[in-house]
Design an enzyme around this catalytic site. Structure first.
Site, PDB file in Angstrom:
ATOM      1  N   ARG A  67       0.815  -1.224   0.000  1.00 48.61           N
ATOM      2  CA  ARG A  67       0.000   0.000   0.000  1.00 48.61           C
ATOM      3  C   ARG A  67       0.845   1.269   0.000  1.00 48.61           C
ATOM      4  O   ARG A  67       0.496   2.247  -0.643  1.00 48.61           O
ATOM      5  CB  ARG A  67      -0.951   0.043   1.206  1.00 48.61           C
ATOM      6  CG  ARG A  67      -2.065  -0.984   1.161  1.00 48.61           C
ATOM      7  CD  ARG A  67      -3.178  -0.663   2.146  1.00 48.61           C
ATOM      8  NE  ARG A  67      -3.988   0.433   1.662  1.00 48.61           N
ATOM      9  CZ  ARG A  67      -3.999   1.649   2.139  1.00 48.61           C
ATOM     10  NH1 ARG A  67      -3.266   1.960   3.180  1.00 48.61           N
ATOM     11  NH2 ARG A  67      -4.749   2.587   1.602  1.00 48.61           N
ATOM     12  N   TYR A  83       0.037   3.279  -3.336  1.00 46.83           N
ATOM     13  CA  TYR A  83      -0.834   4.446  -3.167  1.00 46.83           C
ATOM     14  C   TYR A  83      -0.151   5.597  -2.442  1.00 46.83           C
ATOM     15  O   TYR A  83      -0.805   6.594  -2.124  1.00 46.83           O
ATOM     16  CB  TYR A  83      -2.077   4.080  -2.336  1.00 46.83           C
ATOM     17  CG  TYR A  83      -2.863   2.877  -2.796  1.00 46.83           C
ATOM     18  CD1 TYR A  83      -3.393   2.820  -4.092  1.00 46.83           C
ATOM     19  CD2 TYR A  83      -3.109   1.817  -1.939  1.00 46.83           C
ATOM     20  CE1 TYR A  83      -4.124   1.725  -4.492  1.00 46.83           C
ATOM     21  CE2 TYR A  83      -3.847   0.722  -2.341  1.00 46.83           C
ATOM     22  CZ  TYR A  83      -4.360   0.676  -3.621  1.00 46.83           C
ATOM     23  OH  TYR A  83      -5.097  -0.402  -4.012  1.00 46.83           O
ATOM     24  N   CYS A 136      14.382  -4.400  -5.104  1.00 43.84           N
ATOM     25  CA  CYS A 136      15.109  -3.510  -6.013  1.00 43.84           C
ATOM     26  C   CYS A 136      14.162  -2.560  -6.745  1.00 43.84           C
ATOM     27  O   CYS A 136      13.988  -2.641  -7.964  1.00 43.84           O
ATOM     28  CB  CYS A 136      15.938  -4.337  -6.972  1.00 43.84           C
ATOM     29  SG  CYS A 136      17.213  -5.201  -6.070  1.00 43.84           S
ATOM     30  N   TYR A 184      -6.129  -5.064   2.802  1.00 44.94           N
ATOM     31  CA  TYR A 184      -5.282  -4.833   1.629  1.00 44.94           C
ATOM     32  C   TYR A 184      -3.802  -4.967   1.986  1.00 44.94           C
ATOM     33  O   TYR A 184      -2.955  -4.238   1.486  1.00 44.94           O
ATOM     34  CB  TYR A 184      -5.607  -3.477   0.975  1.00 44.94           C
ATOM     35  CG  TYR A 184      -7.092  -3.362   0.715  1.00 44.94           C
ATOM     36  CD1 TYR A 184      -7.677  -4.107  -0.299  1.00 44.94           C
ATOM     37  CD2 TYR A 184      -7.917  -2.602   1.535  1.00 44.94           C
ATOM     38  CE1 TYR A 184      -9.047  -4.074  -0.506  1.00 44.94           C
ATOM     39  CE2 TYR A 184      -9.281  -2.566   1.340  1.00 44.94           C
ATOM     40  CZ  TYR A 184      -9.837  -3.297   0.320  1.00 44.94           C
ATOM     41  OH  TYR A 184     -11.189  -3.270   0.121  1.00 44.94           O
TER      42      TYR A 184
HETATM   43  C1  LIG Z   1     -13.343  -3.203  -2.552  1.00 45.63           C
HETATM   44  C2  LIG Z   1     -14.811  -3.276  -2.515  1.00 45.63           C
HETATM   45  C3  LIG Z   1     -15.484  -3.168  -1.298  1.00 45.63           C
HETATM   46  C4  LIG Z   1     -14.799  -2.919   0.019  1.00 45.63           C
HETATM   47  O1  LIG Z   1     -14.220  -1.670   0.091  1.00 45.63           O
HETATM   48  P1  LIG Z   1     -13.611  -1.129   1.478  1.00 45.63           P
HETATM   49  O2  LIG Z   1     -13.069   0.189   1.128  1.00 45.63           O
HETATM   50  O3  LIG Z   1     -12.565  -2.079   1.909  1.00 45.63           O
HETATM   51  O4  LIG Z   1     -14.738  -1.058   2.461  1.00 45.63           O
HETATM   52  C5  LIG Z   1     -16.862  -3.304  -1.308  1.00 45.63           C
HETATM   53  N1  LIG Z   1     -17.547  -3.500  -2.459  1.00 45.63           N
HETATM   54  C6  LIG Z   1     -16.938  -3.609  -3.655  1.00 45.63           C
HETATM   55  C7  LIG Z   1     -17.740  -3.834  -4.855  1.00 45.63           C
HETATM   56  C8  LIG Z   1     -15.544  -3.483  -3.720  1.00 45.63           C
HETATM   57  O5  LIG Z   1     -14.941  -3.572  -4.903  1.00 45.63           O
END
Ligand SMILES: *Cc1c(COP(=O)(O)O)cnc(C)c1O
Length: 409
Positions: A323, A327, A352, A381
């Site tokens: 992450r 991001y 690397c 994540y």
């Molecule tokens: C990733 C995702 C979620 C969960 O998102 P969070 O930010 O972890 O709560 C829920 N619904 C769909 C369709 C997603 O792609």
């Protein structure tokens, strides 16, 4: 929201166990989860929904945030459902004891095989359909299998969620969901509906949402569309996306589950629920349930001074936890040291790539080889995005159970 880490007299504790004691049991790096924190977060979210004057909530945990089998079993016991995006996640959810009647299947690329799996035996609660082409495929598979598929449209409400551009999903130009006019068109096309039944509508506008303005707007759009469709619906699915406070500077802006439920309740009541009945309001939270419950534990290999900068080189890398690289995400770094003199440090991995970095410009005590470094709030994540880049092994996952046992999962 709970955090499992505490600092006492220069020692880090996870739940009530000294981190050093856990790290003596297995080599770093590894993920460490708190069952207690996970379940508290789940209950907190559920209770917030129950307190907000909403139809019976069904909390479908987004498996992509954390598919750890031990943790999923515990969530299943609490009554959680699952939001899945692949056949692999479907198998993991059901193996973990999550009822098929509590599974919603999202994603723009469901394959023929995945649709078949979702229809087998007791079909899943809902395919959240993201295109007319997909609806056609579900209808034809259901016809061949002599089934009736339960579907919901994933509605793209054309709102801009204020979050990182990689995780914003509800704008017109994004690949997700169906636009209002396409949903209305599909409902008029009789040939699409021989073996599918519309049971709900869903939205999901993005992840790590800390401003709920777009959420409010999406809820109003959802309510108005449900009204316009003018068919009985079993559920509305408001998606996931509620954010957490990763950085100290997030403290003032982030929204609690209670704030979130108020926004949902107010906007859906006004547009739809005041004169329509549904059986369930479905939620798909991932991050807000599991992020706080996990830490990434890594050890210092060595430190290095270069160009006047101190680099703390640890044995975990961006393959284990991506992450921060992907991001530019902020995560708290905690170390097993007494408070005292601090130096500006970059915490980096062995991979690397310059992006292989967990933190830049953090004031940390001077560290030595084998010191433990803890990256906080990685229970969502984290492991689910790990890879074997640079031919590294996947990190282990360890749970501190509710009764205080250390279990390698
Ligand atoms: C990733 C995702 C979620 C969960 O998102 P969070 O930010 O972890 O709560 C829920 N619904 C769909 C369709 C997603 O792609």
């Amino acid at each position: 929201m709970q955090t499992p880490i505490t600092h006492k007299k220069g020692q880090l504790y996870f739940d009530t166990i000294a981190l050093r004691k856990i790290a003596d049991k297995l080599p770093t790096p590894f993920y460490l989860y708190s069952e207690h924190t996970l379940i508290e977060n789940y209950k907190n979210f559920l209770h917030a929904a129950q307190d907000a004057n909403l139809p019976a909530p069904l909390i479908c945990f987004a498996l992509k945030a954390n598919p750890n089998p031990y943790l999923l079993k515990k969530l299943a016991k609490e009554g959680a459902g699952a939001d899945i995006v692949s056949g692999g996640e479907l198998a993991r959810a059901t193996e973990s004891g999550i009822s098929r009647q509590k599974i919603v299947f999202s994603g723009v690329g469901k394959t023929l095989e995945e649709i078949e799996k979702g229809l087998m035996g007791v079909g899943i609660y809902s395919f959240n359909v993201e295109s007319l082409e997909e609806l056609e495929m579900i209808n034809s598979v259901a016809k061949r299998l002599k089934k009736c598929a339960r579907v919901a449209f994933r509605f793209n409400p054309e709102v801009h969620a204020k979050t990182h551009k990689h995780i914003s999903t509800g704008f017109k130009s994004h690949k997700f969901g169906l636009l209002r006019k396409d949903i209305l068109k599909a409902l008029k096309t009789k040939s699409l509906w021989s073996h599918v039944k519309l049971v709900g509508l869903s939205v999901h506008i993005g992840s790590q949402l800390t401003c709920l303005k777009a959420t409010g707007k999406a809820m109003r759009e959802l309510g108005m569309l449900a009204r316009e469709i003018n068919m009985p619906l079993e559920f509305l699915d408001v998606g996931g996306g509620l954010g957490i406070d990763y950085a100290p500077s997030d403290k003032n802006t982030y929204q609690t589950p209670n704030d979130y439920m108020q926004v949902i309740s107010k906007n859906l009541q006004k547009t739809y629920l005041k004169d329509h009945t549904i059986k369930h309001l479905v939620f798909e939270p991932g991050r807000v349930i599991s992020a706080r419950a996990g830490c990434f534990i890594t050890s210092v290999i060595r430190t290095k001074k270069s160009g006047g900068q101190c680099f703390v080189i640890v044995d975990g890398g961006m393959n284990d936890f991506v992450r921060t690289s992907l991001y530019g995400a902020y995560h708290e770094i905690l170390v097993n040291k007494k408070p005292g003199r601090k130096i500006n440090s970059h915490v980096v991995g062995p991979i690397c790539e310059t992006a292989d970095c967990f933190a830049t410009d953090r004031m940390l005590p001077p560290l030595q080889p084998n010191d433990l470094v803890c990256v906080a709030d990685v229970g969502a994540y984290g492991f689910s995005m790990a890879s074997m880049y640079n031919m590294r092994k996947l990190p282990k996952e360890v749970v501190v159970t509710k009764s205080g046992k250390i279990t390698i999962t």
